[in-house]
Structure formats: structure tokens, C-alpha cells
Design a protein around this motif. Structure first.
Motif, short mmCIF file in Angstrom:
data_model
loop_
_atom_site.label_atom_id
_atom_site.label_comp_id
_atom_site.label_asym_id
_atom_site.label_seq_id
_atom_site.Cartn_x
_atom_site.Cartn_y
_atom_site.Cartn_z
N VAL A 238 -12.19 -10.81 -0.22
CA VAL A 238 -13.15 -10.03 0.57
C VAL A 238 -12.38 -9.17 1.56
O VAL A 238 -11.49 -9.65 2.25
CB VAL A 238 -14.13 -10.96 1.32
CG1 VAL A 238 -15.04 -10.15 2.24
CG2 VAL A 238 -14.94 -11.78 0.33
N PRO A 239 -12.70 -7.85 1.64
CA PRO A 239 -12.00 -6.99 2.59
C PRO A 239 -12.40 -7.30 4.02
O PRO A 239 -13.55 -7.63 4.30
CB PRO A 239 -12.45 -5.59 2.19
CG PRO A 239 -13.79 -5.79 1.57
CD PRO A 239 -13.70 -7.12 0.86
N GLU A 240 -11.43 -7.20 4.91
CA GLU A 240 -11.69 -7.44 6.33
C GLU A 240 -11.30 -6.20 7.12
O GLU A 240 -10.18 -5.70 7.01
CB GLU A 240 -10.88 -8.66 6.81
CG GLU A 240 -11.25 -9.94 6.06
CD GLU A 240 -10.34 -11.11 6.41
OE1 GLU A 240 -9.28 -10.87 7.03
OE2 GLU A 240 -10.69 -12.25 6.06
N ALA A 241 -12.24 -5.67 7.90
CA ALA A 241 -12.00 -4.45 8.67
C ALA A 241 -11.15 -4.76 9.89
O ALA A 241 -11.36 -5.76 10.57
CB ALA A 241 -13.32 -3.82 9.09
N TYR A 242 -10.18 -3.90 10.18
CA TYR A 242 -9.39 -4.05 11.40
C TYR A 242 -9.33 -2.75 12.20
O TYR A 242 -8.78 -2.74 13.30
CB TYR A 242 -7.97 -4.52 11.07
CG TYR A 242 -7.15 -3.58 10.23
CD1 TYR A 242 -6.41 -2.55 10.81
CD2 TYR A 242 -7.11 -3.72 8.84
CE1 TYR A 242 -5.65 -1.69 10.04
CE2 TYR A 242 -6.35 -2.86 8.06
CZ TYR A 242 -5.63 -1.85 8.66
OH TYR A 242 -4.89 -0.99 7.88
N LEU A 243 -9.92 -1.67 11.68
CA LEU A 243 -9.88 -0.40 12.39
C LEU A 243 -11.03 0.50 11.93
O LEU A 243 -11.32 0.56 10.73
CB LEU A 243 -8.55 0.32 12.12
CG LEU A 243 -8.42 1.75 12.70
CD1 LEU A 243 -8.33 1.71 14.21
CD2 LEU A 243 -7.19 2.44 12.10
N ALA A 244 -11.67 1.18 12.88
CA ALA A 244 -12.64 2.23 12.56
C ALA A 244 -12.48 3.31 13.62
O ALA A 244 -13.07 3.24 14.70
CB ALA A 244 -14.05 1.69 12.53
N SER A 245 -11.65 4.29 13.32
CA SER A 245 -11.41 5.41 14.24
C SER A 245 -12.14 6.62 13.68
O SER A 245 -11.62 7.36 12.83
CB SER A 245 -9.91 5.68 14.36
OG SER A 245 -9.67 6.77 15.22
N LEU A 246 -13.38 6.81 14.16
CA LEU A 246 -14.29 7.81 13.58
C LEU A 246 -15.07 8.51 14.69
O LEU A 246 -15.29 7.92 15.75
CB LEU A 246 -15.30 7.13 12.64
CG LEU A 246 -14.74 6.42 11.41
CD1 LEU A 246 -15.77 5.46 10.85
CD2 LEU A 246 -14.33 7.45 10.35
N PRO A 247 -15.54 9.74 14.43
CA PRO A 247 -16.44 10.37 15.40
C PRO A 247 -17.71 9.54 15.55
O PRO A 247 -18.15 8.86 14.62
CB PRO A 247 -16.76 11.73 14.74
CG PRO A 247 -15.63 11.97 13.80
CD PRO A 247 -15.22 10.62 13.31
#
Length: 207
Positions: free
Chosen positions: A108-117
Motif C-alpha cells: 500500500v502506498p504511503e504519502a510523505y509529501l504534498a507540495s501543491l497549490p
């Protein structure tokens, strides 16, 4: 959502190179970048544009002005392998980053970053992720984009597994898909078969 599978001979040739286990890092990177450019070209077909007046050395005419509200979102880290190719087509595009790490036990993928507008309502969004395996990373990325106002997303994936496509279709997310190949299946380790191995490792080295 019906995937747009690009069958051009040059796409097939570069796909052969990235599949080949004997391709070294330089060969793999080059072929992946070229695939990224060819697939991105197709993905950008429906860009928003206006017709504007143009003065040539001879006369007055009209031309096409493409809107510069494009956002490329590479899914780290493998998505970086096709980012430069996409930017060559739309150098004015903005860039956002989403980081996903695969849990090797659960797959299962695990998010570690979301650098978005914060607000994506007016953006034309293109997610760059070479591998669509289980669909988990792409779905999680698109859910984050939709939560910020994205109305439609185009995913650029070099390879896709049928399981990942099915998961994306079942998600109901507003996503279209451009790819070079729909492969046979996932194996017990959730790797695409025949696939090309781990795209991130082959691009940047093992972690």
C-alpha cells in the motif's frame, strides 16, 4: 474511462529499452525521458487555447495561443524521470510534487509529501507516474488534487496493470489515462508483469 494506449513505433522501441534488464542507467533514463515526451505530447492534445491575431512579415493572420495554466505533478520519485520531457513541451507550466513510498509488506502506498497549490480549480493538471500497478499511488494523488478543486486530471503512465486501471475506474475520480502499454497482470509482490522492474531504482539507484 478508456485508457489511451499510444502504439507509435517509436514509443514501442523506447518501451523495449526500458523493459530490457540489460539496459544500463543512462540508456534507461534516456528511453524513459523520450517516452515521457511522446506520451506527454499525446496527453496535451486537449489543452485550452484561444485564437489570436498574428502579424507575419507578409500579412495579418490568426494563430493559436495555448493557455499557460498547466500544472505538472510528478509522483516522487519515479515521476521525476519524465518531468523534464513534459516541461520541454510546456516550459511555462507550474510544478507540484506528491511523494508516495511503497510499503513493501502491505504493498500500500504511503504519502510523505504534498507540495501543491491550494486552489486547483483553474488548472489543467497532468500527473506523471511511470507505473500504474495497484493504482493506490495514483488514486491517492488524484484524491488530494480533487480535494484542492481539480476538475479533471490526465495521468501519464508508461506502463499499466489491468488491476490498476480497474481500481482507477472504480474510484470514480475525474481522470483520463495515457499510456504506452497495458501489461498482463501484477505478481504476488504487486510488480507489473512483464513490466520493467522498479522504475525509481532503475532511474536513480536503489534506496
Amino acid at each position: 474511462m478508456e485508457p489511451n494506449v499510444i502504439t507509435h513505433p517509436l514509443v514501442a522501441d523506447r518501451l523495449r529499452i526500458v523493459r530490457d534488464a540489460s539496459s544500463d542507467t543512462a540508456q534507461f533514463r534516456s528511453a524513459m525521458e523520450q517516452l515521457g515526451q511522446m506520451l506527454s505530447y499525446e496527453a496535451l492534445t486537449n489543452l485550452e487555447f484561444d485564437t489570436v491575431p498574428v502579424t507575419t512579415p507578409v500579412t495579418e493572420t490568426t494563430g493559436t495561443y495555448v493557455h499557460r495554466n498547466v500544472l505538472f505533478v510528478p509522483v516522487l520519485r519515479a515521476g521525476l524521470g519524465i518531468l523534464d520531457a513534459a516541461l520541454r513541451l510546456v516550459p511555462e507550466a507550474s510544478i507540484g510534487f506528491v511523494g508516495m513510498a511503497r510499503n513493501e509488506e502491505s504493498h500500500v502506498p504511503e504519502a510523505y509529501l504534498a507540495s501543491l497549490p491550494k486552489d486547483l480549480d483553474a488548472k489543467q493538471i497532468f500527473v506523471l507516474d511511470p507505473m500504474l500497478a495497484t493504482g493506490g499511488s495514483l488514486i491517492a494523488t488524484c484524491e488530494e488534487l480533487v480535494s484542492r478543486g481539480a476538475k479533471h486530471i490526465t495521468a501519464v503512465c508508461v506502463l499499466c496493470a489491468p488491476e490498476g486501471i480497474a481500481a482507477l475506474q472504480e474510484s470514480g475520480l475525474p481522470v483520463s489515462l495515457v499510456t504506452a502499454s497495458i501489461d498482463e497482470r501484477l505478481n504476488s509482490d504487486a510488480f507489473i508483469v512483464p513490466g520493467l522492474g522498479d522504475a525509481g531504482d532503475r532511474l536513480f539507484g536503489p534506496r
